[in-house]
Structures are given as structure tokens and as C-alpha cells.
Design a protein around this motif. Structure first.
Motif, mmCIF file in Angstrom:
data_model
loop_
_atom_site.group_PDB
_atom_site.id
_atom_site.type_symbol
_atom_site.label_atom_id
_atom_site.label_comp_id
_atom_site.label_asym_id
_atom_site.label_seq_id
_atom_site.Cartn_x
_atom_site.Cartn_y
_atom_site.Cartn_z
ATOM 1 N N LEU A 16 30.683 21.378 24.156
ATOM 2 C CA LEU A 16 30.531 21.507 25.868
ATOM 3 C C LEU A 16 29.244 21.213 26.172
ATOM 4 C CD1 LEU A 16 32.067 22.399 28.197
ATOM 5 C CD2 LEU A 16 31.683 24.704 27.823
ATOM 6 N N VAL A 17 28.308 21.677 25.529
ATOM 7 C CA VAL A 17 26.698 21.682 25.846
ATOM 8 C C VAL A 17 26.373 20.032 25.822
ATOM 9 C CG1 VAL A 17 24.380 21.978 25.267
ATOM 10 C CG2 VAL A 17 25.857 23.896 25.388
ATOM 11 N N ILE A 20 28.064 17.787 28.611
ATOM 12 C CA ILE A 20 27.458 18.190 29.813
ATOM 13 C C ILE A 20 26.227 17.820 29.944
ATOM 14 C CG2 ILE A 20 26.197 20.144 31.282
ATOM 15 C CD1 ILE A 20 28.576 22.115 30.628
ATOM 16 N N LEU A 21 25.411 17.599 28.833
ATOM 17 C CA LEU A 21 24.230 17.009 28.933
ATOM 18 C C LEU A 21 24.136 15.357 28.970
ATOM 19 C CD1 LEU A 21 21.885 19.015 26.444
ATOM 20 C CD2 LEU A 21 21.817 19.017 28.863
ATOM 21 N N GLN A 23 26.389 13.757 30.785
ATOM 22 C CA GLN A 23 26.764 13.502 32.221
ATOM 23 C C GLN A 23 25.663 12.835 33.187
ATOM 24 O OE1 GLN A 23 29.265 16.279 34.060
ATOM 25 N NE2 GLN A 23 30.788 16.163 32.200
ATOM 26 N N SER A 25 23.388 12.649 36.222
ATOM 27 C CA SER A 25 23.122 13.651 37.025
ATOM 28 C C SER A 25 22.339 12.825 38.191
ATOM 29 C CB SER A 25 22.469 14.969 36.815
ATOM 30 O OG SER A 25 21.114 14.484 36.236
ATOM 31 N N LEU A 49 34.080 11.847 30.584
ATOM 32 C CA LEU A 49 32.936 13.107 30.325
ATOM 33 C C LEU A 49 33.460 14.318 31.202
ATOM 34 C CD1 LEU A 49 29.929 11.317 30.014
ATOM 35 C CD2 LEU A 49 31.035 12.650 28.412
ATOM 36 N N THR A 50 34.206 13.936 32.248
ATOM 37 C CA THR A 50 34.552 14.687 33.414
ATOM 38 C C THR A 50 35.711 15.638 32.789
ATOM 39 O OG1 THR A 50 33.706 13.763 35.181
ATOM 40 C CG2 THR A 50 35.354 15.273 35.817
ATOM 41 N N THR A 53 34.821 17.769 29.774
ATOM 42 C CA THR A 53 34.169 18.934 30.147
ATOM 43 C C THR A 53 35.151 20.041 30.579
ATOM 44 O OG1 THR A 53 32.048 17.721 31.014
ATOM 45 C CG2 THR A 53 32.407 20.192 31.682
ATOM 46 N N SER A 54 36.055 19.681 31.431
ATOM 47 C CA SER A 54 37.192 20.511 31.787
ATOM 48 C C SER A 54 38.042 20.962 30.840
ATOM 49 C CB SER A 54 37.947 19.999 32.906
ATOM 50 O OG SER A 54 38.582 18.872 32.703
ATOM 51 N N GLY A 57 35.786 23.399 28.640
ATOM 52 C CA GLY A 57 35.608 24.509 29.339
ATOM 53 C C GLY A 57 36.826 25.565 29.362
#
Length: 122
Positions: A16-17, A20-21, A23, A25, A49-50, A53-54, A57
């Protein structure tokens, strides 16, 4: 079982980390830009990636709830070890005390009185 779930949750948290990294921004982040002829387009990578992530999570939250339930169900009551407890020795009295003997007066000083045995604090 609990140890296995803990390892799985650690792997999910690390993934997850990482997701998130990766993605993109507004500040750039660690997102890697790709060409349109590559493996994924920029829009496809963002959607992947979205979604990942979901999913990660949600999996992390479910694993946390399951592990909390397992930890609460398998809880063993704490046992107190009384092997190191010290007990005070009982006072030995040869004769029952009378009111005149129990209160020393000024004319008659108290001599050779035994104090009760008190265990020392560790």
C-alpha cells in the motif's frame, strides 16, 4: 494463524505504501511518466494505481478487524505468580496482654519489646 495474518498484513501495508508513492501527485511525487506506446498509458496507469490503492486499503482494514477479533477471542487470563510473595511471621505471645501491660508508663520503660517482622520491599 495470528502470526500468518500479521505477516500478510505487513506485506499489504508495504504494498500500500509503494502504490501510494507511485501515484502521480500535483507535486510530481515518485510517479514515473511513461510514453503512450509503453505498457500502459498514463491514464491506464492512474486507473490501475487508484484501483489497487482502494483494494489494498480495504484488505488492510479487513485484516485489522479480523486480527483484532482473533486477539480478543484467544485472550488468556493473566496468571499471578505467588511463589515470590513473602508472608510476615506471626507474632508469638506467651501470655495474653492486659491493659496495664500493653501501655508502658513513664515510670516503667519498655524494655526488650519485640517488633513485628515486616518484609522488606524489593
Amino acid at each position: 494463524m495470528f502470526a500468518f495474518l500479521l505477516i500478510v498484513q505487513t506485506l499489504v501495508a508495504g504494498s500500500l505504501v509503494g502504490v501510494i508513492l507511485m501515484q502521480r501527485s500535483e507535486g510530481g511525487g515518485l510517479g514515473v511518466g511513461g510514453s503512450s506506446s509503453g505498457f500502459m498509458t498514463a491514464r491506464g496507469a492512474a486507473d490501475f494505481l487508484t484501483r489497487s490503492t482502494s483494494v489494498l486499503g480495504g484488505l488492510f482494514i479487513v485484516l485489522s478487524i479480523v486480527m483484532a477479533a482473533i486477539a480478543g477471542a484467544t485472550r488468556v487470563p493473566a496468571k499471578i505468580d505467588t511463589s515470590l510473595a513473602k508472608t510476615a511471621a506471626p507474632l508469638e505471645r506467651s501470655q495474653p496482654a492486659t491493659p496495664a501491660q500493653s501501655v508502658p508508663t513513664q515510670q516503667q520503660p519498655a524494655q526488650n519489646q519485640q517488633l513485628p517482622a515486616v518484609p522488606l520491599a524489593q
